[in-house]
Structures are given as C-alpha cells and as structure tokens.
Write an enzyme that holds these catalytic residues in place. Structure first.
Site, PDB file in Angstrom:
ATOM      1  N   HIS A 264       6.616  25.460 -30.213  1.00  0.00           N
ATOM      2  CA  HIS A 264       6.704  24.492 -29.385  1.00  0.00           C
ATOM      3  C   HIS A 264       5.169  24.001 -28.828  1.00  0.00           C
ATOM      4  CE1 HIS A 264       9.723  21.714 -27.113  1.00  0.00           C
ATOM      5  NE2 HIS A 264       8.503  21.135 -26.949  1.00  0.00           N
TER       6      HIS A 264
ATOM      7  N   ARG B  37      12.688  17.576 -31.142  1.00  0.00           N
ATOM      8  CA  ARG B  37      13.459  18.838 -30.425  1.00  0.00           C
ATOM      9  C   ARG B  37      14.150  19.341 -31.426  1.00  0.00           C
ATOM     10  NH1 ARG B  37      10.697  18.466 -26.851  1.00  0.00           N
ATOM     11  NH2 ARG B  37      11.489  17.850 -24.260  1.00  0.00           N
TER      12      ARG B  37
END
Lengths: 306, 306
Positions: free
Chosen positions: A269, A221
């Site tokens: 991502h 993250r």
C-alpha cells in the site's frame, strides 16, 4: 481557528511544522491534546481514533489527509453533519501516475518475465512491442486517472477509460460502459474510489472480458478485487500478471497466496502517499475557507461515496 | 540496386517483406544467396558472417540494422573503404527511452526493495520521494540520451548528462566533465557508444564519485562496466542496485555472480531492439541515397568509433 490533527498513521512531525509556518496565527493541537474542545473548528484526519471527532461540538470541516475516504465513511462514529473534504494534492497525483507508469512499463517491456528468467538462470528474449501496440484501460478518470492518462499518452500508449460520470479527455477513449474498456485493456489499471458501486468490480466476469495474457494493476482498494477470482484468472493462464498494492486485509496476512504467487508483484500500500509539501497548501486553502465561511475544496458527496 | 541482407541474428522475414513492398524495383538477396556479387551495392547487416562483406567488390554502403557498430568495427574483415551507416530509428529510440524510464521509476519507487520484501514475506514501506528530489545522470546525449532526457523531464526528474561533444538540451545540465555528472547522479544511465574512450568508463573511481545508495543502469555495452568494480560497489553497500542489460560475455555465463546477486536486475540484451516498422523507412532513405549517389544518413566516423 483551532485545529486538531488526529491520525493513527500519519506522523505529526511531517505536517505540523509546515502548517504552523503557513498559518502562524492559528492554533494546532495533536490528538488527544486539543485545548478547548468547543473552539476546534477543523480536524485533519487520516484514520482518526474512533469516537474522536464526535467530541468536538463546533467542527466546521473534517479534512482527510488522504484521497480515499472509504475508511472514514465506514466509521459509524463519524459526525455526518460536518462537511468532509478529501485530499487531492499534486504530489500524490504525480506519485500515483509514476506507479501506473512503472507497472505498465514493467509489463510492456516483459520485465516480470525477465525476473523469472533471472531466477531460473535463463537467457531468453521476448518479442518487443511498441507502445502504440498496447492499450491501457483506466478505471477512474478523475484527478488520478486523467494524470495517468496524460503520461501514458506521452509515452505513446493507447488509452481508454471508464468513469461513472461522462468525461472528455483529449486522446483518451472514454466509456461509461465498463465492458467496452475491459475488452480493449491489455493492461487494466484500477484507480477507482471504493463505493458500493465499485466494490468487487474486478471479478471473474471482468477478467474473462479482458484479452488473453493481459495484466491487472490494482492501486486503489483491496475490496475492488475479488481475490479468489483473480487467483483463478492468473492460474488458468488467462491473465499474465497482477500488480497489487492494496488488499482486503492489510498488512496482507502471512499465509495469503499472493505473497509467493509467481504472477503477482506485491507492494505494501505504497503506490502513492500524500506528500506534505504539496498537501499543506491544500490544507491551508481549506482552513482559510473555513475562516471565511466558504465551502471547502474537494468536498465528499456522501451519496456517491467519494 | 542489388541489396544483400546478411545477419546471423536478425530474421529476414521481419525485414524483407517490408523492404520489398517499399522498393519493388530493387533486388534483395539473403546471404549466402546474392546473385551477381559485382552488382551488390548495399549490405544490410547485423552481425554479418565473417568475410561476407569483403566478397562484394562494388559495395557502396554497409548499413547496420543496429545502432551499436562496435562489433562491426572490431571485425578485421570489414571493408574499411566502404561507408558504414548505423541505424537510428524512432522505434528503437522510443524503446530505449521506455527502458530508461522503467528502471529509473523502479528505483525511484523502491520496487527493487519491495520485491525483496515480497520474497521475504515482509510488509514494510519506504519513504516516498518526489521526482524533483531525484537527479538522473545520462552518459551519452545523442539520439538515445536526448529522448530519454525529454521523457525523464516530463516525469519531473532533474536530469544532467555527459557527452564528448558539447550539447545543449533544454532543461538538461550538460557537462563535458564526467565528474560533474557522477557526483550529481542518484541514478546513472549508460547510453554511450562503445569506443576506446568509453570502454570501462563505469569503474571503481566512477562509482566512488557517485552519491551513496545510487543505482546504475547499463543498457549500452557490457564493456562499459568493470564488472568486478561494480560487484565491489554493490557489495560494500555504496551502490543500492544495478540494472544490467549488457555484459562482457553474452549470453551471460551460467556461473556469473550477476545471475543471482540480490542487488542486480538482469535482462538479456533486450533494452531496445531495432523495430522494422520504423527502421525500414530509414533503410529505404539510405538505399535511395545510394541510388542518387548521395551520402547516407547516420554515417559512422571510424575515428570516433560511432
């Protein structure tokens, strides 16, 4: 069982046909369609619309389509009384291990430097190392970390790792002291869940504890990294390169210095996406457990945050 | 035994200290130093100076420090009557397998496309495939190809391969018909020795036989590829990307279109270097065999060209 699929990101066409084939007697709805709200017992979610889940009074399971549930837990409208399961599927675990391998090998074989040489029209070789000369540090030794470790070991790398709970993995030096991992890691891979304990774990003092000319790979993250500290460690020459898949703000803002930083390899991502072919059997198993009144697999511990 | 080290490329400091420690009773010279020429029985070579080897009348073994011997065999001053051994060392085999893996994974995970997106400031995901959706074709199934195959299989890829001599490798579809491999290969890896039979094997008709949007990885010799045909196949969009480590002329000339081609990832002939730590034991074994009057390991068959 009535089941609602509620995601602003995942496309129902990738999921519903497989689910309906596997569970022909159950009824699937795609939010905002949902039949009789009182009958819905399972919600399949990946960034569900805000407030959506609270409208089902008899929900027995909120099943995330994704492994990371930090976004869900941060949503104040999430019904806290309903059990929440995260997704752990073989396809996603394999994809993450592939991404770890490709970045570690890119660094190990100096390919990030050769790309710079190519852009500059320079023909120049760098010293070759053997995999056994290199130590890869894994932050997180759960399903993702242990599979990444297995593959790194097969390639001959030395592997150490850090986890909150003590772990024993054949061939891996496991530590509960982060400093022990940092000082060994020539390539440091972040695979942690995002929790209050892991937020900002990759900060100036962590980078300073790593060996000179190491690389950092963050595929967990964005909030694990203090972005300004990482930029400083790259610019000072202490870190050789960073492979970044996740960011504090996504999509990464146009003006962000990571975009065109010569020491950053950036991906949108995509390090590992949930794979419906391997995830649907996990969903089916958990739906069957709801039907039988049994606890679901991969339940989230809200106090741990994952 | 008197042994001469003759290379215009390899540095004696990487080799001689290890060799002397392993064989303290033998005498090592670095060309042009060579003691009594009549006493020299072994030459350790990697691009030796022209005419050098012909000056030793009692040479019993020419031992290449490298795996590829096409350069040596093309040298008209090479004494043809002396047995020639090529190098097959575990470190170099592992390095080559690492390079195969990193390029295959780079293509499989779309990283060559994400780098382009990064340069353009574009945040865009591509569809994820599983390794089992992908077939990698290996040209050459000897020491290099079989180790690359083993690691690709561990990562879950489908693997097929082509070799002159029939091979059986667990899990690999082995063909002696090149067309069978080409039509299956979404990533095609060239690991062949350069011989009259393999020169220009990667030409327009080979590329046309491959599936659309495949990639080519050449880490063998530049002359395996018809460079103009490869450029045409990339420019037409038929091939998605090429990873090239070797070229007809090295260093690659400044004006060569590969340098700045958006579909070419270029490295300076560094896919795998001989590793003295694992190669010295092979040299020692072959020197012991000369001492005992036995045939050396990894002898080159001049009629096959490797």
């Amino acid at each position: 069982v009535d089941i609602v699929f509620a995601s602003q990101i995942e496309t129902p066409e990738s999921w519903l046909p497989r689910l309906r084939r596997a569970l022909p007697a159950d009824r699937f709805f795609v939010w905002p369609e949902c039949g009789d709200r009182e009958r819905v017992e399972v919600a399949l979610v990946g960034e569900p619309p805000r407030d959506a889940l609270a409208t089902f009074p008899n929900l027995k399971l909120i099943q995330s389509l994704w492994m990371g549930v930090d976004g869900l837990l941060a949503d104040p409208t999430l019904p806290r009384a309903v059990p929440l399961a995260r997704m752990v599927d073989a396809g996603m675990v394999a994809a993450m291990a592939e991404t770890v391998l490709v970045h570690v090998l890119d660094w190990h074989r100096h390919l990030y430097r050769y790309r710079e040489h190519q852009a500059d029209g320079v023909w120049k070789r760098h010293r070759q190392y053997m995999a056994c000369d290199r130590t890869v540090g894994l932050l997180g030794l759960g399903a993702l970390g242990s599979e990444a470790a297995r593959r790194l070991l097969l390639m001959g790398f030395k592997v150490c790792g850090w986890s909150r709970r003590p772990k024993r993995i054949e061939g891996v030096e496991c530590f509960s002291d982060l400093g022990e991992v940092l000082k060994r890691s020539q390539a440091l891979v972040c695979l942690l869940p995002l929790t209050a304990q892991t937020r900002c774990v990759l900060n100036a003092s962590a980078f300073a504890a790593m060996p000179e000319h190491s690389c950092v790979i963050n595929i967990a993250r964005g909030a694990h990294v203090v972005e300004a500290d990482l930029l400083a460690a790259l610019d000072s020459g202490h870190l050789a390169h960073a492979y970044l898949d996740v960011f504090e703000t996504e999509p990464l803002p146009e003006a962000h210095p990571f975009w065109h930083h010569p020491k950053v390899t950036l991906t949108p991502h995509c390090a590992a996406l949930t794979e419906p072919r391997t995830a649907v059997p996990v969903l089916v198993e958990n739906i069957e457990r709801v039907r039988r009144g049994e606890p679901a697999l991969n339940l989230v511990d809200p106090s741990a945050g994952y």
